[in-house]
Design a protein around this motif. Structure first.
Motif, PDB file in Angstrom:
ATOM      1  N   ASN A 192       0.904  -1.296   0.089  1.00 28.00           N
ATOM      2  CA  ASN A 192       0.093   0.014  -0.208  1.00 28.00           C
ATOM      3  C   ASN A 192       0.826   1.197  -0.078  1.00 28.00           C
ATOM      4  O   ASN A 192       2.061   1.207   0.339  1.00 28.00           O
ATOM      5  N   GLN A 193       0.250   2.285  -0.239  1.00 32.00           N
ATOM      6  CA  GLN A 193       0.814   3.641  -0.440  1.00 32.00           C
ATOM      7  C   GLN A 193       1.401   4.128   1.036  1.00 32.00           C
ATOM      8  O   GLN A 193       2.806   4.829   0.843  1.00 32.00           O
ATOM      9  N   THR A 194       0.903   3.766   1.869  1.00 30.92           N
ATOM     10  CA  THR A 194       1.420   4.051   3.148  1.00 30.92           C
ATOM     11  C   THR A 194       2.728   3.654   3.571  1.00 30.92           C
ATOM     12  O   THR A 194       3.715   4.340   3.997  1.00 30.92           O
ATOM     13  N   LYS A 195       3.066   2.317   3.083  1.00 33.69           N
ATOM     14  CA  LYS A 195       4.303   1.828   3.262  1.00 33.69           C
ATOM     15  C   LYS A 195       5.281   2.072   2.437  1.00 33.69           C
ATOM     16  O   LYS A 195       6.399   2.458   2.816  1.00 33.69           O
ATOM     17  N   ARG A 196       4.814   2.417   1.158  1.00 33.75           N
ATOM     18  CA  ARG A 196       5.931   2.966  -0.088  1.00 33.75           C
ATOM     19  C   ARG A 196       6.368   4.316   0.646  1.00 33.75           C
ATOM     20  O   ARG A 196       7.732   4.647   0.562  1.00 33.75           O
ATOM     21  N   GLU A 197       5.346   5.080   1.318  1.00 39.33           N
ATOM     22  CA  GLU A 197       5.868   6.386   1.754  1.00 39.33           C
ATOM     23  C   GLU A 197       7.024   6.182   2.785  1.00 39.33           C
ATOM     24  O   GLU A 197       8.064   7.226   2.804  1.00 39.33           O
ATOM     25  N   GLU A 198       6.736   5.315   3.943  1.00 41.37           N
ATOM     26  CA  GLU A 198       7.578   5.176   4.715  1.00 41.37           C
ATOM     27  C   GLU A 198       9.055   4.443   4.535  1.00 41.37           C
ATOM     28  O   GLU A 198      10.045   4.795   4.848  1.00 41.37           O
ATOM     29  N   ILE A 199       8.793   3.801   3.393  1.00 32.94           N
ATOM     30  CA  ILE A 199      10.175   3.089   2.768  1.00 32.94           C
ATOM     31  C   ILE A 199      11.322   4.182   2.548  1.00 32.94           C
ATOM     32  O   ILE A 199      12.112   4.486   2.693  1.00 32.94           O
ATOM     33  N   PHE A 200      10.428   5.408   1.619  1.00 40.50           N
ATOM     34  CA  PHE A 200      11.307   6.404   1.004  1.00 40.50           C
ATOM     35  C   PHE A 200      11.446   7.541   2.288  1.00 40.50           C
ATOM     36  O   PHE A 200      12.710   8.102   2.160  1.00 40.50           O
ATOM     37  N   VAL A 252       3.692   5.272  -8.416  1.00 39.50           N
ATOM     38  CA  VAL A 252       3.596   4.879  -6.844  1.00 39.50           C
ATOM     39  C   VAL A 252       4.604   5.576  -6.194  1.00 39.50           C
ATOM     40  O   VAL A 252       4.516   5.887  -4.773  1.00 39.50           O
ATOM     41  N   VAL A 253       5.728   6.252  -6.634  1.00 42.55           N
ATOM     42  CA  VAL A 253       6.553   6.884  -5.888  1.00 42.55           C
ATOM     43  C   VAL A 253       6.018   8.201  -5.292  1.00 42.55           C
ATOM     44  O   VAL A 253       5.471   9.139  -6.133  1.00 42.55           O
ATOM     45  N   PRO A 254       6.105   8.461  -3.924  1.00 41.56           N
ATOM     46  CA  PRO A 254       5.349   9.705  -3.538  1.00 41.56           C
ATOM     47  C   PRO A 254       6.185  11.033  -4.279  1.00 41.56           C
ATOM     48  O   PRO A 254       7.471  11.068  -4.248  1.00 41.56           O
ATOM     49  N   LYS A 255       5.315  11.980  -4.419  1.00 43.48           N
ATOM     50  CA  LYS A 255       5.792  13.070  -5.118  1.00 43.48           C
ATOM     51  C   LYS A 255       7.115  13.645  -4.585  1.00 43.48           C
ATOM     52  O   LYS A 255       8.084  14.311  -5.217  1.00 43.48           O
ATOM     53  N   ALA A 256       6.999  13.782  -3.281  1.00 47.38           N
ATOM     54  CA  ALA A 256       8.299  14.399  -2.476  1.00 47.38           C
ATOM     55  C   ALA A 256       9.467  13.763  -2.730  1.00 47.38           C
ATOM     56  O   ALA A 256      10.487  14.260  -2.313  1.00 47.38           O
ATOM     57  N   TYR A 257       9.547  12.321  -3.103  1.00 48.38           N
ATOM     58  CA  TYR A 257      10.680  11.636  -3.164  1.00 48.38           C
ATOM     59  C   TYR A 257      11.061  11.361  -4.578  1.00 48.38           C
ATOM     60  O   TYR A 257      12.100  10.632  -4.985  1.00 48.38           O
ATOM     61  N   GLN A 258      10.355  11.861  -5.511  1.00 43.65           N
ATOM     62  CA  GLN A 258      10.664  11.501  -7.016  1.00 43.65           C
ATOM     63  C   GLN A 258      11.964  11.693  -7.459  1.00 43.65           C
ATOM     64  O   GLN A 258      12.475  11.032  -8.062  1.00 43.65           O
TER      65      GLN A 258
END
Length: 211
Positions: A2-10, A166-172
């Protein structure tokens, strides 16, 4: 995943390495372009050794054309496929002079039209030289994306397209560098260093290793 987990990864990758960048040495978009062309099927260490000799002598399209084919080969002969790479580099230098006033274009279509430059090379140049939020999927990023289930895909392009979505914008902007460095030094091909991984608990890899 899920996107919450992706956000935490980055978020964690950023915390561990706030200012990631390429391991290729360069001082201009042109030097980066040449280094990336040379890096195909070669190590960054090997490329850096060659460019450390080449760039002080020739680091513009005009200067490399002045070297000529034999002269250029003498600097890059330690790198795999140096014959074809020299040929492509010389053609690219001519194209840059004739079509772009000697400057590296900040445009995907124009970059990919250069000899020896494919989508991955264009993505690296756009991201690293110009700060565009592109992701160049190499073997490391392909492996990490599939192994962690961050952005699984059966082809390099499928993984790239998924990461773009799927990469959150802040981390792209920095995602490319975090993922390649993570794959190169932690999530290695043969035996990933799961015990040393900052995202181990977020990773869905079924065959995690332990020391």
């Amino acid at each position: 995943m899920n996107q919450t987990k992706r956000e935490e990864i980055f978020r964690r990758l950023q915390a561990a390495n706030p200012a990631p960048t390429t391991e290729l040495n360069y001082n201009s978009p042109f030097e980066l372009l040449i280094a990336v062309i040379l890096s195909a099927q070669a190590t960054d260490v090997g490329v850096n050794k060659a460019t450390a000799r080449l760039f002080p002598v020739a680091n513009t399209p005009e200067a490399i054309l002045t070297l000529g084919e034999d002269g250029l080969k003498s600097y890059i002969k330690t790198i795999g496929l140096y014959n074809s790479k020299a040929n492509n580099i010389l053609k690219t230098c001519r194209a840059l002079i004739e079509q772009h006033d000697g400057e590296v274009p900040r445009d995907r279509k124009a970059l990919e039209a250069l000899p020896g430059v494919g989508r991955k090379t264009a993505n690296v140049v756009l991201n690293t030289a110009f700060g565009e939020p592109t992701i160049a999927v190499d073997t490391h990023i392909y492996r990490v994306s599939n192994r962690t289930r961050l952005a699984p895909g059966k082809t390099v392009r499928a993984v790239e397209d998924k990461l773009t979505r799927v990469v959150p914008k802040a981390y792209q902007r920095d995602a490319h560098h975090w993922l390649i460095l993570h794959g190169r030094y932690v999530c290695r091909a043969r035996k990933p260093l799961c015990d040393a991984c900052v995202i181990e608990d977020l990773c869905d890899y079924l065959s995690k290793t332990s020391s």
